[in-house]
Design a protein around this motif. Structure first.
Motif, PDB file in Angstrom:
ATOM      1  N   PRO A 181       0.804  -1.237   0.000  1.00  0.00           N
ATOM      2  CA  PRO A 181       0.000   0.000   0.000  1.00  0.00           C
ATOM      3  C   PRO A 181       0.833   1.283   0.000  1.00  0.00           C
ATOM      4  N   ASP A 182       2.174   1.161  -0.154  1.00  0.00           N
ATOM      5  CA  ASP A 182       3.026   2.350  -0.115  1.00  0.00           C
ATOM      6  C   ASP A 182       2.643   3.359  -1.189  1.00  0.00           C
ATOM      7  N   ARG A 183       2.299   2.847  -2.379  1.00  0.00           N
ATOM      8  CA  ARG A 183       1.931   3.749  -3.475  1.00  0.00           C
ATOM      9  C   ARG A 183       0.713   4.597  -3.111  1.00  0.00           C
ATOM     10  N   LEU A 184      -0.291   3.969  -2.522  1.00  0.00           N
ATOM     11  CA  LEU A 184      -1.498   4.699  -2.113  1.00  0.00           C
ATOM     12  C   LEU A 184      -1.168   5.747  -1.066  1.00  0.00           C
ATOM     13  N   ILE A 185      -0.412   5.358  -0.037  1.00  0.00           N
ATOM     14  CA  ILE A 185      -0.092   6.291   1.045  1.00  0.00           C
ATOM     15  C   ILE A 185       0.718   7.469   0.525  1.00  0.00           C
ATOM     16  N   ASP A 186       1.724   7.196  -0.303  1.00  0.00           N
ATOM     17  CA  ASP A 186       2.536   8.286  -0.858  1.00  0.00           C
ATOM     18  C   ASP A 186       1.699   9.210  -1.734  1.00  0.00           C
ATOM     19  N   ILE A 241      -8.317  16.216   4.227  1.00  0.00           N
ATOM     20  CA  ILE A 241      -8.965  14.981   3.754  1.00  0.00           C
ATOM     21  C   ILE A 241      -7.924  13.982   3.264  1.00  0.00           C
ATOM     22  N   TYR A 242      -6.970  14.444   2.469  1.00  0.00           N
ATOM     23  CA  TYR A 242      -5.928  13.542   1.974  1.00  0.00           C
ATOM     24  C   TYR A 242      -5.111  12.960   3.137  1.00  0.00           C
ATOM     25  N   TRP A 243      -4.798  13.784   4.089  1.00  0.00           N
ATOM     26  CA  TRP A 243      -4.012  13.369   5.262  1.00  0.00           C
ATOM     27  C   TRP A 243      -4.776  12.312   6.065  1.00  0.00           C
ATOM     28  N   VAL A 244      -6.043  12.576   6.347  1.00  0.00           N
ATOM     29  CA  VAL A 244      -6.860  11.640   7.120  1.00  0.00           C
ATOM     30  C   VAL A 244      -7.067  10.332   6.367  1.00  0.00           C
ATOM     31  N   LEU A 245      -7.219  10.414   5.052  1.00  0.00           N
ATOM     32  CA  LEU A 245      -7.348   9.186   4.260  1.00  0.00           C
ATOM     33  C   LEU A 245      -6.083   8.335   4.358  1.00  0.00           C
ATOM     34  N   ALA A 246      -4.927   8.971   4.349  1.00  0.00           N
ATOM     35  CA  ALA A 246      -3.674   8.223   4.495  1.00  0.00           C
ATOM     36  C   ALA A 246      -3.648   7.480   5.822  1.00  0.00           C
ATOM     37  N   TYR A 291      -5.915   4.354   5.755  1.00  0.00           N
ATOM     38  CA  TYR A 291      -5.419   3.186   5.038  1.00  0.00           C
ATOM     39  C   TYR A 291      -4.035   2.741   5.521  1.00  0.00           C
ATOM     40  N   SER A 292      -3.541   3.371   6.583  1.00  0.00           N
ATOM     41  CA  SER A 292      -2.276   2.971   7.176  1.00  0.00           C
ATOM     42  C   SER A 292      -2.386   3.172   8.690  1.00  0.00           C
ATOM     43  N   ASP A 293      -1.295   3.504   9.351  1.00  0.00           N
ATOM     44  CA  ASP A 293      -1.348   3.834  10.776  1.00  0.00           C
ATOM     45  C   ASP A 293      -0.666   5.178  10.993  1.00  0.00           C
ATOM     46  N   ARG A 294      -1.008   5.831  12.088  1.00  0.00           N
ATOM     47  CA  ARG A 294      -0.577   7.214  12.293  1.00  0.00           C
ATOM     48  C   ARG A 294       0.939   7.370  12.324  1.00  0.00           C
ATOM     49  N   LEU A 295       1.651   6.480  13.024  1.00  0.00           N
ATOM     50  CA  LEU A 295       3.101   6.616  13.128  1.00  0.00           C
ATOM     51  C   LEU A 295       3.771   6.472  11.772  1.00  0.00           C
ATOM     52  N   THR A 296       3.315   5.519  10.971  1.00  0.00           N
ATOM     53  CA  THR A 296       3.867   5.337   9.637  1.00  0.00           C
ATOM     54  C   THR A 296       3.617   6.569   8.776  1.00  0.00           C
ATOM     55  N   VAL A 297       2.401   7.103   8.858  1.00  0.00           N
ATOM     56  CA  VAL A 297       2.039   8.284   8.075  1.00  0.00           C
ATOM     57  C   VAL A 297       2.860   9.487   8.510  1.00  0.00           C
ATOM     58  N   GLU A 298       3.001   9.703   9.803  1.00  0.00           N
ATOM     59  CA  GLU A 298       3.760  10.854  10.291  1.00  0.00           C
ATOM     60  C   GLU A 298       5.214  10.795   9.846  1.00  0.00           C
ATOM     61  N   HIS A 299       5.801   9.598   9.902  1.00  0.00           N
ATOM     62  CA  HIS A 299       7.199   9.443   9.479  1.00  0.00           C
ATOM     63  C   HIS A 299       7.356   9.729   7.986  1.00  0.00           C
TER      64      HIS A 299
END
Length: 204
Positions: free
Chosen positions: A114-119, A164-169, A172-180
């Motif tokens: 899911p890295d492509r989606l998160i990025d 919205i984009y930030w919250v969607l990330a 579909y992932s977890d907060r620590l991964t997204v923040e990093h």
């Protein structure tokens, strides 16, 4: 006598942006408002396209599809509003060379899921956040009061979009991964803007 530039420090700090816009960009933008308006038209069209393309790529992601449908509709409304300003100022619709900003950011998107989606979501969040900041700076420095009001009026929707984009990330992932990852991408985005592009653009 030149107008005093309202620096980005006077605009509320946007958490996901690593560095604020420099005064040199503000001066360049205000000195080339017609070009900035034309580029803004292209940006709104592209933003709608990004949302639509993401919906096509992830049609089973119900929350993403629902929320990006609303974003695409609003971006197209802004596209029409900016085009009305172009008509009012007798600026013909015309192509413009894109600054390196978007291509460089896109180059950071990882290929596996899911890295492509998160990025993709986080880069869209960063772009919308930078738009929010810079449209506010145009509004704060624009010598045309009516146009300044228009730009200040767009800030709320740009803030909502990057949220919205930030919250969607995070959905579909977890907060620590997204923040990093957001910190990494935000640092890279700031490095792109460290040198002012010679052609005035909303993202240059």
């Amino acid at each position: 006598m030149t107008n005093r530039v309202v620096p980005s420090a006077t605009i509320a700090k946007i958490k996901i942006l690593q560095q604020p816009t420099k005064s040199a960009w503000i001066e360049q933008a205000i000195a080339n408002l017609d070009t900035i308006l034309l580029d803004h038209s292209h940006c709104e069209r592209k933003a709608a396209g990004v949302a639509i393309n993401m919906m096509f790529r992830y049609p089973a992601h119900q929350k993403l599809v629902r929320q990006l449908t609303a974003i695409a509709q609003e971006e197209l409304e802004h596209f029409e509003q900016v085009n009305q300003w172009l008509e009012k100022r007798n600026i013909p619709l015309a192509p413009l060379n894109s600054p390196p900003y978007f291509a460089k950011l896109k180059s950071q998107i990882r290929h596996s899921e899911p890295d492509r989606l998160i990025d993709s979501l986080l880069i869209s969040a960063i772009i919308e956040a930078r738009s929010h900041e810079r449209l506010g700076l145009i509004g704060a420095n624009c010598p045309d009061p009516e146009l300044a009001k228009f730009y200040c009026g767009l800030m709320a929707s740009e803030a909502r979009h990057y949220g919205i984009y930030w919250v969607l990330a995070e959905h579909y992932s977890d907060r620590l991964t997204v923040e990093h990852r957001l910190a990494e991408l935000g640092e890279y985005e700031s490095s792109i803007l460290a040198t002012l592009h010679h052609e005035p653009r909303v993202h240059s």
